[in-house]
Design a protein around this motif. Sequence first.
Motif, short mmCIF file in Angstrom:
data_model
loop_
_atom_site.label_atom_id
_atom_site.label_comp_id
_atom_site.label_asym_id
_atom_site.label_seq_id
_atom_site.Cartn_x
_atom_site.Cartn_y
_atom_site.Cartn_z
N GLU A 180 6.00 20.72 -77.68
CA GLU A 180 7.28 20.23 -77.17
C GLU A 180 7.04 19.05 -76.26
OE1 GLU A 180 9.28 23.25 -74.95
OE2 GLU A 180 7.42 24.00 -74.06
N ASP A 181 8.09 18.30 -76.01
CA ASP A 181 8.00 17.10 -75.17
C ASP A 181 6.94 16.14 -75.69
OD1 ASP A 181 9.97 18.13 -73.44
OD2 ASP A 181 8.46 19.29 -72.34
N LEU A 182 6.89 15.97 -77.00
CA LEU A 182 5.96 15.01 -77.59
C LEU A 182 6.32 13.59 -77.14
CD1 LEU A 182 5.77 16.57 -81.16
CD2 LEU A 182 3.82 16.26 -79.61
N PRO A 183 5.35 12.68 -77.13
CA PRO A 183 5.63 11.32 -76.66
C PRO A 183 6.59 10.54 -77.55
CG PRO A 183 3.37 11.52 -77.48
CD PRO A 183 3.92 12.89 -77.39
N ASN A 184 6.74 10.95 -78.81
CA ASN A 184 7.76 10.34 -79.66
C ASN A 184 8.32 11.40 -80.60
OD1 ASN A 184 5.80 10.51 -81.78
ND2 ASN A 184 4.98 8.53 -81.15
N ALA A 185 9.47 11.12 -81.17
CA ALA A 185 10.13 12.09 -82.04
C ALA A 185 9.41 12.17 -83.37
CB ALA A 185 11.58 11.67 -82.25
N PRO A 186 8.92 13.36 -83.77
CA PRO A 186 8.19 13.48 -85.04
C PRO A 186 9.15 13.58 -86.22
CG PRO A 186 8.28 15.62 -83.98
CD PRO A 186 8.98 14.65 -83.05
N ASN A 187 8.82 12.87 -87.28
CA ASN A 187 9.59 12.97 -88.52
C ASN A 187 8.71 13.64 -89.57
OD1 ASN A 187 11.06 12.57 -90.92
ND2 ASN A 187 11.96 10.69 -90.16
N GLY A 188 7.97 12.87 -90.36
CA GLY A 188 7.12 13.45 -91.39
C GLY A 188 5.90 14.14 -90.81
N ILE A 189 5.36 15.09 -91.59
CA ILE A 189 4.15 15.81 -91.20
C ILE A 189 3.31 16.04 -92.45
CG2 ILE A 189 5.33 18.04 -91.38
CD1 ILE A 189 3.46 19.10 -89.21
N THR A 190 2.00 15.91 -92.33
CA THR A 190 1.09 16.19 -93.45
C THR A 190 -0.28 16.53 -92.90
OG1 THR A 190 0.39 15.39 -95.63
CG2 THR A 190 0.20 13.83 -93.81
N LEU A 191 -1.08 17.18 -93.72
CA LEU A 191 -2.45 17.52 -93.33
C LEU A 191 -3.35 16.31 -93.54
CD1 LEU A 191 -4.31 19.87 -92.38
CD2 LEU A 191 -4.81 20.28 -94.80
N ASN A 192 -4.12 15.97 -92.53
CA ASN A 192 -5.08 14.86 -92.62
C ASN A 192 -6.39 15.40 -93.18
OD1 ASN A 192 -6.90 12.77 -92.26
ND2 ASN A 192 -6.27 12.32 -90.15
N PRO A 193 -6.76 15.05 -94.41
CA PRO A 193 -7.98 15.60 -95.01
C PRO A 193 -9.25 15.11 -94.34
CG PRO A 193 -7.09 13.86 -96.40
CD PRO A 193 -6.08 14.10 -95.32
N ASN A 194 -9.15 14.03 -93.58
CA ASN A 194 -10.32 13.49 -92.90
C ASN A 194 -10.69 14.27 -91.64
OD1 ASN A 194 -10.43 11.12 -94.70
ND2 ASN A 194 -8.57 10.50 -93.65
N THR A 195 -9.69 14.89 -91.00
CA THR A 195 -9.94 15.59 -89.74
C THR A 195 -9.60 17.07 -89.80
OG1 THR A 195 -7.71 15.13 -88.89
CG2 THR A 195 -9.43 13.47 -88.46
N GLY A 196 -8.80 17.48 -90.79
CA GLY A 196 -8.34 18.86 -90.84
C GLY A 196 -7.19 19.14 -89.90
#
Length: 296
Positions: A180-196
């Motif tokens: 909560e209280d993220l620095p910006n409003a999140p829209n899309g979300i996906t898994l980053n295969p490079n970092t997990g």
Amino acid sequence: MKYSAAIVCLFTILMWGCESTQNEPGLDLTTVQDSTNIAYTITDLEGPEAVRYDPDQKAYFISNFTGGGNTQDSTGFITKTDAEGNIEELEFMTGTKQVPLHAPRGMFIVDETLWAADVLGVHGFNKNTGEQTYFVDFSEFEIGFLNDISADENGALYVTDTGTSTVFKVENGDVSVLLEDLPNAPNGITLNPNTGNFLLAPWGGDQTFYEFNSSGEVTEYATLEGGNFDGIEFIENVLFSASQQDSSIRIYHSNLQNILIKTTGRPADIGVNTHLNHIAVPYIALNKVEIWDISK
């Protein structure tokens, strides 16, 4: 004239990045795509907001926003098409009389269940029959605008709320606030295969992408060009982002970025068919989805 590998790589870096074409041999990442690269167009939709591809059925699912916003009008539905964009059933998923779809948005598939974010919570459907099998009610929380959804390897769901700058976690049917209280409003979300970790696309004027792990630890990912980002997806190690600010699909790879597709409208939550290197781009205002072929 012969050139050393180092010199060749230096020139390549200036254009794109030395390793990019070696890592993604099936993708055309250097040519700005035009309308000739549109393989299929799906029309007669009602405010298509998001697309999800199911490799098992070779089918696309398209969430129809209909009236849009947070209106509880029971008019939302999810369309099913084949891999070539032919509509198999326009209103394949509608919910139930008790918990209907209102304005479905982002979707994610876990095993046989297609999960869809909606006005009041998250619906689960049997992806083969279209029957609603689950509904996770978020009404005990302050809901702003539930938007996109992803899942980890254990099947826990992560749902962005663009209206409250929150990420919810759904585990075994229980909802909790993870971020909560993220620095910006999140829209899309996906898994980053490079970092997990899970990557969040910022809505509004912010251009900084953040990522987080399943424990809720947040780190900065990168500041990217474009703006009003909606859907984000990876193909191999390449990040594709829908930028509504300039009507484009942008790519980010090896610390380099550029526009790959100049879209015909403002792109929403994109879907990818990684078998064919196709990107499905929905346009809410145009009532259509375009499937772009980015293979070489």
